[in-house]
Design a protein around this motif. Structure first.
Motif, PDB file in Angstrom:
ATOM      1  N   ASP A 170     -14.724  -9.583  10.319  1.00 59.78           N
ATOM      2  CA  ASP A 170     -13.411  -9.801  10.926  1.00 59.78           C
ATOM      3  C   ASP A 170     -12.335  -9.009  10.194  1.00 59.78           C
ATOM      4  OD1 ASP A 170     -14.282 -11.461  12.960  1.00 59.78           O
ATOM      5  OD2 ASP A 170     -13.934 -13.312  11.840  1.00 59.78           O
ATOM      6  N   GLU A 171     -12.439  -8.914   8.873  1.00 57.49           N
ATOM      7  CA  GLU A 171     -11.467  -8.139   8.105  1.00 57.49           C
ATOM      8  C   GLU A 171     -11.476  -6.679   8.538  1.00 57.49           C
ATOM      9  OE1 GLU A 171     -10.316  -7.026   3.456  1.00 57.49           O
ATOM     10  OE2 GLU A 171     -12.260  -7.939   3.921  1.00 57.49           O
ATOM     11  N   GLN A 172     -12.657  -6.128   8.744  1.00 60.23           N
ATOM     12  CA  GLN A 172     -12.778  -4.733   9.160  1.00 60.23           C
ATOM     13  C   GLN A 172     -12.302  -4.535  10.593  1.00 60.23           C
ATOM     14  OE1 GLN A 172     -16.922  -4.473   8.303  1.00 60.23           O
ATOM     15  NE2 GLN A 172     -16.612  -3.699   6.219  1.00 60.23           N
ATOM     16  N   ILE A 173     -12.542  -5.515  11.451  1.00 62.38           N
ATOM     17  CA  ILE A 173     -12.103  -5.423  12.844  1.00 62.38           C
ATOM     18  C   ILE A 173     -10.581  -5.425  12.929  1.00 62.38           C
ATOM     19  CG2 ILE A 173     -12.055  -6.701  15.041  1.00 62.38           C
ATOM     20  CD1 ILE A 173     -15.008  -7.529  14.373  1.00 62.38           C
ATOM     21  N   ASP A 174      -9.934  -6.146  12.019  1.00 66.02           N
ATOM     22  CA  ASP A 174      -8.475  -6.233  12.031  1.00 66.02           C
ATOM     23  C   ASP A 174      -7.797  -5.130  11.218  1.00 66.02           C
ATOM     24  OD1 ASP A 174      -8.087  -8.519  13.684  1.00 66.02           O
ATOM     25  OD2 ASP A 174      -8.733  -9.814  12.032  1.00 66.02           O
ATOM     26  N   ALA A 175      -8.549  -4.386  10.437  1.00 67.71           N
ATOM     27  CA  ALA A 175      -7.957  -3.374   9.553  1.00 67.71           C
ATOM     28  C   ALA A 175      -7.618  -2.099  10.316  1.00 67.71           C
ATOM     29  CB  ALA A 175      -8.929  -3.051   8.421  1.00 67.71           C
ATOM     30  N   PHE A 176      -6.592  -1.401   9.841  1.00 64.92           N
ATOM     31  CA  PHE A 176      -6.224  -0.083  10.374  1.00 64.92           C
ATOM     32  C   PHE A 176      -6.981   0.955   9.541  1.00 64.92           C
ATOM     33  CE2 PHE A 176      -2.827  -2.984  11.442  1.00 64.92           C
ATOM     34  CZ  PHE A 176      -2.580  -2.700  12.775  1.00 64.92           C
ATOM     35  N   GLN A 177      -8.191   1.253   9.968  1.00 65.50           N
ATOM     36  CA  GLN A 177      -9.114   1.990   9.105  1.00 65.50           C
ATOM     37  C   GLN A 177      -8.793   3.476   9.010  1.00 65.50           C
ATOM     38  OE1 GLN A 177     -13.269   0.791   9.023  1.00 65.50           O
ATOM     39  NE2 GLN A 177     -12.833  -0.921  10.378  1.00 65.50           N
ATOM     40  N   VAL A 178      -8.259   4.074  10.067  1.00 67.25           N
ATOM     41  CA  VAL A 178      -7.823   5.472   9.961  1.00 67.25           C
ATOM     42  C   VAL A 178      -6.690   5.562   8.945  1.00 67.25           C
ATOM     43  CG1 VAL A 178      -6.840   7.453  11.172  1.00 67.25           C
ATOM     44  CG2 VAL A 178      -8.537   6.011  12.317  1.00 67.25           C
ATOM     45  N   LYS A 179      -5.770   4.623   8.998  1.00 66.61           N
ATOM     46  CA  LYS A 179      -4.660   4.574   8.040  1.00 66.61           C
ATOM     47  C   LYS A 179      -5.188   4.466   6.612  1.00 66.61           C
ATOM     48  CE  LYS A 179      -0.351   2.043   7.145  1.00 66.61           C
ATOM     49  NZ  LYS A 179      -0.535   1.855   5.693  1.00 66.61           N
ATOM     50  N   MET A 180      -6.216   3.659   6.409  1.00 66.03           N
ATOM     51  CA  MET A 180      -6.810   3.522   5.082  1.00 66.03           C
ATOM     52  C   MET A 180      -7.346   4.860   4.578  1.00 66.03           C
ATOM     53  SD  MET A 180      -8.848  -0.085   5.634  1.00 66.03           S
ATOM     54  CE  MET A 180      -9.637  -0.035   4.021  1.00 66.03           C
ATOM     55  N   ILE A 181      -8.034   5.576   5.443  1.00 61.71           N
ATOM     56  CA  ILE A 181      -8.608   6.873   5.054  1.00 61.71           C
ATOM     57  C   ILE A 181      -7.498   7.862   4.717  1.00 61.71           C
ATOM     58  CG2 ILE A 181      -9.949   8.853   5.890  1.00 61.71           C
ATOM     59  CD1 ILE A 181     -11.535   6.777   7.621  1.00 61.71           C
ATOM     60  N   VAL A 182      -6.489   7.925   5.568  1.00 63.64           N
ATOM     61  CA  VAL A 182      -5.389   8.863   5.336  1.00 63.64           C
ATOM     62  C   VAL A 182      -4.618   8.503   4.075  1.00 63.64           C
ATOM     63  CG1 VAL A 182      -3.167   9.659   6.238  1.00 63.64           C
ATOM     64  CG2 VAL A 182      -5.158   9.542   7.754  1.00 63.64           C
ATOM     65  N   ASP A 183      -4.247   7.223   3.941  1.00 59.55           N
ATOM     66  CA  ASP A 183      -3.396   6.815   2.825  1.00 59.55           C
ATOM     67  C   ASP A 183      -4.125   6.837   1.485  1.00 59.55           C
ATOM     68  OD1 ASP A 183      -1.410   6.446   4.660  1.00 59.55           O
ATOM     69  OD2 ASP A 183      -1.411   4.258   4.566  1.00 59.55           O
ATOM     70  N   ASP A 184      -5.370   6.382   1.469  1.00 60.64           N
ATOM     71  CA  ASP A 184      -6.063   6.170   0.198  1.00 60.64           C
ATOM     72  C   ASP A 184      -6.975   7.311  -0.220  1.00 60.64           C
ATOM     73  OD1 ASP A 184      -4.796   3.694   0.105  1.00 60.64           O
ATOM     74  OD2 ASP A 184      -6.446   2.675   1.135  1.00 60.64           O
ATOM     75  N   LEU A 185      -7.328   8.184   0.730  1.00 60.26           N
ATOM     76  CA  LEU A 185      -8.204   9.307   0.388  1.00 60.26           C
ATOM     77  C   LEU A 185      -7.495  10.660   0.496  1.00 60.26           C
ATOM     78  CD1 LEU A 185     -11.533   8.241   2.171  1.00 60.26           C
ATOM     79  CD2 LEU A 185     -10.854   7.862  -0.211  1.00 60.26           C
ATOM     80  N   VAL A 186      -6.775  10.871   1.572  1.00 55.10           N
ATOM     81  CA  VAL A 186      -6.188  12.190   1.813  1.00 55.10           C
ATOM     82  C   VAL A 186      -4.870  12.357   1.054  1.00 55.10           C
ATOM     83  CG1 VAL A 186      -5.566  13.896   3.557  1.00 55.10           C
ATOM     84  CG2 VAL A 186      -7.248  12.124   4.109  1.00 55.10           C
ATOM     85  N   ARG A 187      -3.967  11.387   1.205  1.00 57.26           N
ATOM     86  CA  ARG A 187      -2.659  11.512   0.545  1.00 57.26           C
ATOM     87  C   ARG A 187      -2.763  11.539  -0.976  1.00 57.26           C
ATOM     88  NH1 ARG A 187      -0.111   8.364   4.884  1.00 57.26           N
ATOM     89  NH2 ARG A 187       1.293   9.822   5.948  1.00 57.26           N
ATOM     90  N   THR A 188      -3.801  10.940  -1.516  1.00 58.44           N
ATOM     91  CA  THR A 188      -3.954  10.904  -2.971  1.00 58.44           C
ATOM     92  C   THR A 188      -4.640  12.149  -3.515  1.00 58.44           C
ATOM     93  OG1 THR A 188      -6.047   9.680  -2.738  1.00 58.44           O
ATOM     94  CG2 THR A 188      -4.021   8.381  -2.993  1.00 58.44           C
ATOM     95  N   ASP A 189      -5.051  13.059  -2.626  1.00 61.25           N
ATOM     96  CA  ASP A 189      -5.734  14.288  -3.041  1.00 61.25           C
ATOM     97  C   ASP A 189      -4.705  15.415  -3.120  1.00 61.25           C
ATOM     98  OD1 ASP A 189      -7.288  16.608  -3.263  1.00 61.25           O
ATOM     99  OD2 ASP A 189      -8.914  15.765  -2.049  1.00 61.25           O
ATOM    100  N   HIS A 190      -4.447  15.918  -4.317  1.00 67.84           N
ATOM    101  CA  HIS A 190      -3.424  16.943  -4.518  1.00 67.84           C
ATOM    102  C   HIS A 190      -3.746  18.251  -3.808  1.00 67.84           C
ATOM    103  CE1 HIS A 190      -6.384  18.166  -7.562  1.00 67.84           C
ATOM    104  NE2 HIS A 190      -5.854  19.359  -7.455  1.00 67.84           N
TER     105      HIS A 190
END
Length: 205
Positions: A170-190
């Motif tokens: 249920d946590e994964q179904i409610d999560a904004f998973q694309v946002k997680m990838i962009v915010d936590d993986l892409v934006r943090t990569d210099h």
């Protein structure tokens, strides 16, 4: 499990206009470059890319039935198009095809543009991002669709597609998973610089 994915999704008939309109600002019409799209559905984004950039080479990835539709829809275009299909088995995805391409090209970067519009989940697309990064040239672009999308309330809501409830918590179904990838993986990569908010990032190193 086979054939669990819905036959109809809420997608515009012109595909993702934001993607090819941005591409018009960085690629010339007669410029040769290589474009990869993950999750082509009805192939309307790819069709527009074909029309706008006749010298572009396309690599298109999706379930086998979507690939078969695209082969018919795009048959009139002279572009060099390669198709990569996968089954609907739970642990199969376009990432398997990418791993084979990495081996084929011995890890050399081959893409100028990667449009990630597939599963929209961490389980599939976090790895998709890292594999695309491996194959993306410095100066190339990584494009993420549906930053604010989630499974709940979408065409893949578990009330419509019960298999989703078997695949995700249920946590994964409610999560904004694309946002997680962009915010936590892409934006943090210099090595990546944001050029279209929440959507397009250029690989600068």
């Amino acid at each position: 499990m086979q054939d669990w994915y819905p036959k109809k999704l809420v997608v515009g008939v012109q595909g993702t206009t934001g993607t090819y309109e941005f591409m018009k600002t960085v690629f010339g019409r007669e410029q040769p470059f290589r474009y990869a799209e993950f999750g082509i559905y009805m192939a309307d984004t790819a069709r527009n890319v074909c029309q706008l950039f006749p010298e572009c080479e396309l690599h298109l990835f999706d379930f086998n039935d979507a690939v078969q539709r695209a082969e018919t829809k795009l048959s009139a275009y002279p572009n060099k198009i390669s198709y990569f299909g996968n089954t609907q088995k739970f642990n199969d995805s376009y990432n398997w095809s990418l791993m084979k391409l990495i081996r084929q090209y011995e890890g050399a970067p081959i893409y100028d543009y990667c449009f990630l519009d597939g599963a929209h989940t961490v389980a599939v697309d976090a790895l998709n991002y890292f594999l695309c990064d491996k194959l993306l040239k410095v100066g190339g672009y990584m494009d993420f669709d549906d930053y604010e999308w989630r499974l709940r309330g979408s065409s893949l809501d578990p009330t419509k597609i019960p298999a989703i409830g078997d695949q995700y918590t249920d946590e994964q179904i409610d999560a904004f998973q694309v946002k997680m990838i962009v915010d936590d993986l892409v934006r943090t990569d210099h090595r990546y610089q944001e050029v279209v908010r929440n959507k397009v990032f250029q690989k600068v190193a």
